[in-house]
Design a protein around this motif. Structure first.
Motif, PDB file in Angstrom:
ATOM      1  N   GLY A  38       0.808  -1.214   0.000  1.00  0.00           N
ATOM      2  CA  GLY A  38       0.000   0.000   0.000  1.00  0.00           C
ATOM      3  C   GLY A  38       0.841   1.262   0.000  1.00  0.00           C
ATOM      4  N   THR A  54       4.482  -6.274  -5.673  1.00  0.00           N
ATOM      5  CA  THR A  54       3.311  -5.884  -4.910  1.00  0.00           C
ATOM      6  C   THR A  54       2.051  -6.356  -5.631  1.00  0.00           C
ATOM      7  OG1 THR A  54       2.257  -4.033  -3.723  1.00  0.00           O
ATOM      8  CG2 THR A  54       3.072  -3.589  -5.957  1.00  0.00           C
ATOM      9  N   THR A  65      -2.463  -1.604  -5.051  1.00  0.00           N
ATOM     10  CA  THR A  65      -1.239  -0.794  -5.119  1.00  0.00           C
ATOM     11  C   THR A  65      -0.731  -0.672  -6.550  1.00  0.00           C
ATOM     12  OG1 THR A  65      -0.655  -1.569  -2.897  1.00  0.00           O
ATOM     13  CG2 THR A  65       1.076  -0.507  -4.172  1.00  0.00           C
TER      14      THR A  65
END
Length: 345
Positions: free
Chosen positions: A177, A194, A198
């Motif tokens: 995040g 990720t 995100t």
């Protein structure tokens, strides 16, 4: 008499220690067996969306379960909570079951939510000209959730597969995040692994570009040489054996959610989720769900060839897995018995 008393006391103490150690991992937190605590390796990550969605749709309650979802963004920390007996299960990556077996612990996936990682290797815009593939990782700062996490595992594999040793790049705990985005912003990392939402935020803002996309089977096969089962509900083997009724109820709820995901649009799924999960940008959240929802398998069942590939990937770089490659019993790392019984009629 004194000697006999001493021996008896020692035996009692030893028995207590053994029983205590069994309770810590086999039973999880004490209490009503239908009160269940599940740790989620990042509750707002789309790759773990089925956990919160199951709660929102009321499927846990429908099964007579009172499930508490706890948020632990780092998968390695979530598995530690399970091993310590603080929670009954973890919604996290399947590869932790193999990692833990290599360390002498029996953990098994009881519902396999996805056949691919749903992870994306992104490159910060400033470094995009220098990093065109994992072969360019040498000398770079690479972000992942935390040491020992699945993103760390996958980063190590991608590097070593391309001839870059794990000592030739700098691994950075970048979280997920906003902390991951900040690491890209301030130059703390050049690239990193990720998930959505995100990924959607970084690409939409122009702060990063996609290098490797493992949200699809095609992208996963290209990056990892086969399937890589990821999001799952995994639990201590002893707990599963002792609480089959509760595990079956959990499987019933999760498989019903997987069926819901298959049959509904991103808009309908987002509408069922808490509004704050959209992070103030509903359109971007819809894109994140739409880009990722294809990773969920719809059945809750493990594909055996996927489990084999996870073992092969980990054995390439993971010290204990590599040393015990031939001793790993994959049949103990997952089961389909609960998902088999949970299929929607």
């Amino acid at each position: 008499m004194k000697i006999r008393a001493s021996v008896l006391a020692a035996l009692v103490m030893a028995s207590g220690l053994v029983l205590g150690s069994c309770r810590s991992t086999a039973s999880g937190p004490a209490g009503d067996p239908n009160d269940i605590k599940l740790e989620v390796g990042g509750i707002d990550k789309v790759i773990y969306l089925p956990a919160k969605l199951t709660e929102q749709l009321g499927f846990f309650k429908e099964q007579g379960l009172n499930v508490t979802l706890l948020d632990e963004p780092a998968g390695a920390s979530a598995e530690n909570q399970l091993v310590a007996g603080e929670v009954h299960g973890v919604v996290g990556f399947y590869d932790h079951t193999i990692d833990l077996q290599s360390k002498g612990k029996c953990i098994t996936s009881v519902v396999q939510l996805a056949d691919v990682p749903g992870e994306v290797e992104v490159v910060g815009s400033k470094a995009a000209g220098e990093i065109k593939s994992p072969a360019d990782f040498r000398g770079k700062k690479l972000g992942f959730t935390s040491p020992g996490s699945s993103t760390d595992f996958l980063t190590q594999y991608l590097a070593t597969k391309s001839g870059v040793g794990t000592q030739e790049y700098t691994g950075v705990k970048a979280g997920a995040g906003q902390t991951f985005i900040a690491a890209i912003d301030n130059g703390g990392i050049d690239a990193g692994m990720t998930t959505d939402p995100t990924v959607a935020k970084l690409v939409d803002s122009g702060k990063a570009k996609v290098l490797l996309d493992m949200r699809t089977e095609e992208g996963t096969n290209a990056a990892l040489g086969g399937l890589y089962p990821s999001s799952s509900l995994y639990m201590d083997c002893a707990y599963v054996e002792q609480h089959e009724e509760q595990v079956q109820k959990l499987a019933n709820a999760f498989v019903k959610t997987l069926d819901f995901i298959q049959k509904h649009s991103a808009e309908e799924i987002a509408a069922a989720m808490p509004p704050d999960f959209a992070g103030g940008n509903r359109d971007l959240y819809l894109k994140a769900i739409n880009d990722t929802k294809g990773m969920f398998n719809g059945t809750g069942k493990m594909r055996p060839e996927g489990a084999k590939n996870v073992l092969e990937v980990l054995a390439r770089f993971h010290p204990t897995v590599k040393d015990k490659h031939d001793q790993i019993d994959l049949s103990k790392t997952y089961t389909t018995k609960f998902a088999d019984k949970a299929q929607p009629r």
